[in-house]
Design a protein around this motif. Structure first.
Motif, short mmCIF file in Angstrom:
data_model
loop_
_atom_site.label_atom_id
_atom_site.label_comp_id
_atom_site.label_asym_id
_atom_site.label_seq_id
_atom_site.Cartn_x
_atom_site.Cartn_y
_atom_site.Cartn_z
N LEU A 170 33.66 39.44 42.78
CA LEU A 170 34.20 40.79 43.01
C LEU A 170 35.39 41.06 42.10
O LEU A 170 35.52 42.14 41.54
N PHE A 171 36.26 40.06 41.95
CA PHE A 171 37.43 40.23 41.08
C PHE A 171 37.02 40.46 39.63
O PHE A 171 37.59 41.31 38.96
N ARG A 172 36.02 39.68 39.17
CA ARG A 172 35.54 39.86 37.80
C ARG A 172 34.98 41.26 37.60
O ARG A 172 35.28 41.93 36.62
N ARG A 173 34.16 41.70 38.57
CA ARG A 173 33.54 43.01 38.47
C ARG A 173 34.61 44.11 38.53
O ARG A 173 34.57 45.06 37.76
N TYR A 174 35.57 43.94 39.42
CA TYR A 174 36.65 44.92 39.55
C TYR A 174 37.45 44.98 38.25
O TYR A 174 37.76 46.07 37.78
N GLY A 175 37.74 43.82 37.68
CA GLY A 175 38.49 43.76 36.42
C GLY A 175 37.76 44.47 35.30
O GLY A 175 38.36 45.23 34.54
N PHE A 176 36.44 44.27 35.24
CA PHE A 176 35.62 44.89 34.21
C PHE A 176 35.64 46.41 34.35
O PHE A 176 35.87 47.14 33.40
N ASN A 222 37.82 48.17 35.91
CA ASN A 222 39.19 48.60 35.68
C ASN A 222 39.44 48.83 34.19
O ASN A 222 40.03 49.83 33.80
N GLU A 223 38.96 47.89 33.36
CA GLU A 223 39.09 48.02 31.90
C GLU A 223 38.36 49.26 31.40
O GLU A 223 38.87 49.99 30.56
N LEU A 224 37.15 49.49 31.93
CA LEU A 224 36.37 50.68 31.52
C LEU A 224 37.12 51.95 31.87
O LEU A 224 37.21 52.88 31.06
N ILE A 225 37.68 51.98 33.09
CA ILE A 225 38.43 53.16 33.53
C ILE A 225 39.64 53.39 32.64
O ILE A 225 39.90 54.51 32.21
N GLN A 226 40.34 52.31 32.31
CA GLN A 226 41.51 52.42 31.42
C GLN A 226 41.11 52.99 30.07
O GLN A 226 41.80 53.85 29.53
N GLU A 227 39.98 52.49 29.52
CA GLU A 227 39.50 52.99 28.23
C GLU A 227 39.19 54.48 28.28
O GLU A 227 39.57 55.24 27.39
N ARG A 228 38.50 54.89 29.36
CA ARG A 228 38.14 56.31 29.51
C ARG A 228 39.39 57.17 29.63
O ARG A 228 39.44 58.27 29.07
N LEU A 229 40.38 56.67 30.37
CA LEU A 229 41.63 57.43 30.53
C LEU A 229 42.35 57.58 29.20
O LEU A 229 42.89 58.65 28.89
#
Length: 67
Positions: free
Chosen positions: A19-25, A27-34
């Motif tokens: 779950l942490f790995r998936r959440y981290g991934f 999270n990175e995608l969301i940061q990129e989009r932002l």
């Protein structure tokens, strides 16, 4: 048959890790989009400023022609 407690906690740990790995991934995608959205918004503001300048120039020219 019930699984031994050790097995259950091991499975829980594996799930937590996944779950942490998936959440981290994500999270990175969301940061990129932002970041991309921020860049687009900056560009939009630049274009708005440019359009404002053009409108002012056209308005000035129109007034010069009409007066």
């Amino acid at each position: 048959a019930a699984a031994p407690l050790g097995q259950v906690s091991e499975l829980a740990e594996q799930l937590e890790e996944r779950l942490f790995r998936r959440y981290g991934f994500h999270n990175e995608l969301i940061q990129e989009r932002l970041r991309a959205l921020g860049e687009v918004m900056e560009r939009v503001q630049e274009v708005q400023a440019e359009l404002r300048r053009i409108c002012c120039t056209v308005e000035a020219a129109y007034q010069d022609l009409c007066l």
